[in-house]
Write an enzyme that holds these catalytic residues in place. Structure first.
Site, PDB file in Angstrom:
ATOM      1  CB  ALA A 248     -26.275  84.733 -94.104  1.00  0.00           C
TER       2      ALA A 248
ATOM      3  NE  ARG B 274     -38.801  82.659 -92.202  1.00  0.00           N
ATOM      4  CZ  ARG B 274     -39.369  82.915 -91.043  1.00  0.00           C
ATOM      5  NH1 ARG B 274     -40.377  83.745 -90.965  1.00  0.00           N
ATOM      6  NH2 ARG B 274     -38.935  82.350 -89.933  1.00  0.00           N
TER       7      ARG B 274
ATOM      8  CE  LYS C 163     -26.775  70.625 -80.992  1.00  0.00           C
ATOM      9  NZ  LYS C 163     -27.143  71.619 -80.066  1.00  0.00           N
TER      10      LYS C 163
ATOM     11  N   GLY D  60     -25.025  73.172 -74.183  1.00  0.00           N
ATOM     12  CA  GLY D  60     -25.322  74.617 -74.209  1.00  0.00           C
ATOM     13  C   GLY D  60     -24.301  75.493 -73.524  1.00  0.00           C
TER      14      GLY D  60
ATOM     15  CE  LYS E 241     -26.920  68.594 -77.220  1.00  0.00           C
ATOM     16  NZ  LYS E 241     -28.145  68.815 -76.434  1.00  0.00           N
TER      17      LYS E 241
ATOM     18  N   GLY F  23     -30.973  77.092 -74.653  1.00  0.00           N
ATOM     19  CA  GLY F  23     -31.479  78.449 -74.407  1.00  0.00           C
ATOM     20  C   GLY F  23     -30.623  79.482 -75.106  1.00  0.00           C
TER      21      GLY F  23
HETATM   22  N1  HSE Z   1     -32.916  70.385 -77.873  1.00  0.00           N
HETATM   23  C1  HSE Z   1     -31.761  70.299 -77.031  1.00  0.00           C
HETATM   24  C2  HSE Z   1     -32.180  70.059 -75.595  1.00  0.00           C
HETATM   25  C3  HSE Z   1     -30.873  71.503 -77.091  1.00  0.00           C
HETATM   26  O1  HSE Z   1     -33.371  69.961 -75.307  1.00  0.00           O
HETATM   27  O2  HSE Z   1     -31.304  69.940 -74.754  1.00  0.00           O
HETATM   28  C4  HSE Z   1     -30.093  71.578 -78.355  1.00  0.00           C
HETATM   29  O3  HSE Z   1     -29.281  70.452 -78.504  1.00  0.00           O
END
Ligand code: HSE
Length: 434
Positions: free
Chosen positions: A42, A45, A104, A133, A204, A302
């Protein structure tokens, strides 16, 4: 038989997940002996150009083709933000679907509600991608180290701020210049507030605290401080004193058994392994009573590293599905979550780096040292440089021994009132357990 997956959202991480589900399908099937099939995605755009463009017939603009669809066992929420993510996540759980999320903020704010709903409906909520990540820290705490009582967890949990601090440290950039570079390199969001003000890392940290200590602290109960006020000057003094500045997440039991959870810039000894974690990398150092110290580091963000964590959750759920047994391990690794208060920041003890901006006159150092001594604060080191030509003020830099935050703050309130102290004093905490 197979496990069928629907994705809510197909941005950066969603593209990676779709790519892995579609391209690595045979490998996953071979590994598990059980297929994991992507059913629908879903999106807002459908025509948008994505880092990976799934075939158009997977796309829908209607999330309810996924949420509540009896043919789909697992909903992967990759929308980010609190709404509509919360509503859709709860609806999926209530309709008996497992939830995988990288969100998070959602779990830090609404975790109690979401985990309780999952327990009631006997489904799982997995969130390996929500913290650091691609680093498998959730499973490590929940399963690999589950028999340990944790002394402390120290984390570098935000890649954007670690990148900025690395550039400020190595090349003397200002915060603004390093941020602009991080944005140009694609590390920082157009609106970097969540990252640079520390909130992303605090979300986190709340999840790591829940996994380690069985309590899900409210964001408001934590001290959260970002990196926007750090200057190249402070970074250079830190180096001179043998330290590196990192945005450090701390979750620990203090010597009295109380829980300390805080997120702020901290000075770490330059030789400590966490000081070496540079650029956009993340790291988590965990100390368990039985295992001792364990360090995990790697890509904290990433497309593909984060997709790697989502896929690990999906493969886990497919295994669960295969043997038809839900909740093998509770979502946070604890059968019951407790309400444990977090120690007030004013009661926390650390060492401190202080930079006073003072008039270069006789007695200034003595007056400040006296105010600190009156609050029981003992000095470990003092640096004063000659003023630059044409400058009235000088930097007086001090490193204290361990002190209680409320005493330190009271002393600074007094010293900043001295006529010879010309600007508010800068403070950075020094992490002495590292
Ligand atoms: N924006 C976060 C970072 C990644 O720079 O680690 C997503 O939580």
């Amino acid at each position: 038989m197979k496990t069928t997956v629907g994705l809510l959202g197909c941005g950066h991480v969603g593209s990676g997940v779709a790519k892995m589900l579609l391209e690595d399908h045979d490998f996953i099937n071979e590994k598990m002996g059980w297929p994991l099939a992507l059913a629908k995605i879903a999106v807002r755009r459908p025509q948008a150009d994505r880092p990976y463009n799934p075939p158009a017939d997977f796309l829908t603009t209607d999330p309810y083709q996924i949420v509540g669809n009896r043919e789909i066992q697992v909903v992967v929420e990759l929308l980010g933000g609190l709404e509509p993510a919360r509503t859709l996540a709860l609806e999926a759980i209530e309709s008996g679907q497992h939830l995988v999320t990288a969100n998070k903020a959602l779990l830090a704010h609404h975790g109690r509600e979401i985990f309780a709903a999952a327990a009631r409906h006997k489904v799982e909520v997995l969130f390996e991608a929500a913290v650091a990540g691609g680093i498998p820290i959730i499973r490590t705490l929940k399963e690999g180290l589950s028999a340990n009582r944790f002394r402390h967890i120290f984390g570098i949990l935000n890649g954007t701020t670690n990148y900025i601090l690395t550039r400020m440290t190595r090349d003397g950039l200002t915060f603004q210049a390093a941020l602009a570079e991080a944005q140009a390199a694609g590390y920082a969001e157009a609106d970097p507030t969540l990252d640079v003000e520390g909130l992303d890392a605090a979300h986190k940290l709340i999840l790591l605290t829940a996994l380690a200590y069985g309590t899900l602290p409210a964001l408001e109960s934590l001290h959260v401080e970002g990196i926007t006020r750090l200057t190249p000057e402070d970074i250079a003094y830190a180096r001179e004193l043998g330290y590196v500045i990192k945005l450090l997440a701390v979750s620990a039991r203090d010597e009295d058994g109380r829980l300390e959870v805080r997120l702020h810039p901290a000075m770490l000894p330059r030789t400590h392994i966490l000081a070496e974690i540079s650029g956009p990398l993340n790291a988590v150092l965990v100390s368990g009573h039985a295992v001792g110290d364990v360090l995990l580091n790697g890509a904290g963000a990433g497309m593909m590293p984060t997709a790697s964590s989502v896929l690990a959750d999906l493969m886990d759920l497919a295994r669960t599905d295969r043997v038809n047994s839900t909740s093998r391990v509770p979502s946070l690794g604890w059968s019951i979550l407790r309400d444990e208060p977090v120690k007030l920041m004013s009661e926390t003890k650390t060492a401190y780096y202080l930079r006073f901006t003072v008039a270069d006159r006789p007695g200034v150092l003595a007056a400040i040292a006296k105010l600190l001594a009156e609050r029981g604060i003992s000095l470990a080191q003092v640096i004063q440089k000659n003023p630059l030509p044409g400058q009235e003020s000088v930097n007086l830099v001090m490193l204290t021994h361990l002190a209680q935050e409320k005493n330190l703050m009271a002393a600074l309130a007094d010293s900043d009132r001295l006529e010879t102290v010309l600007a508010p004093t800068r403070l950075i905490r020094v992490e002495t357990r590292l």
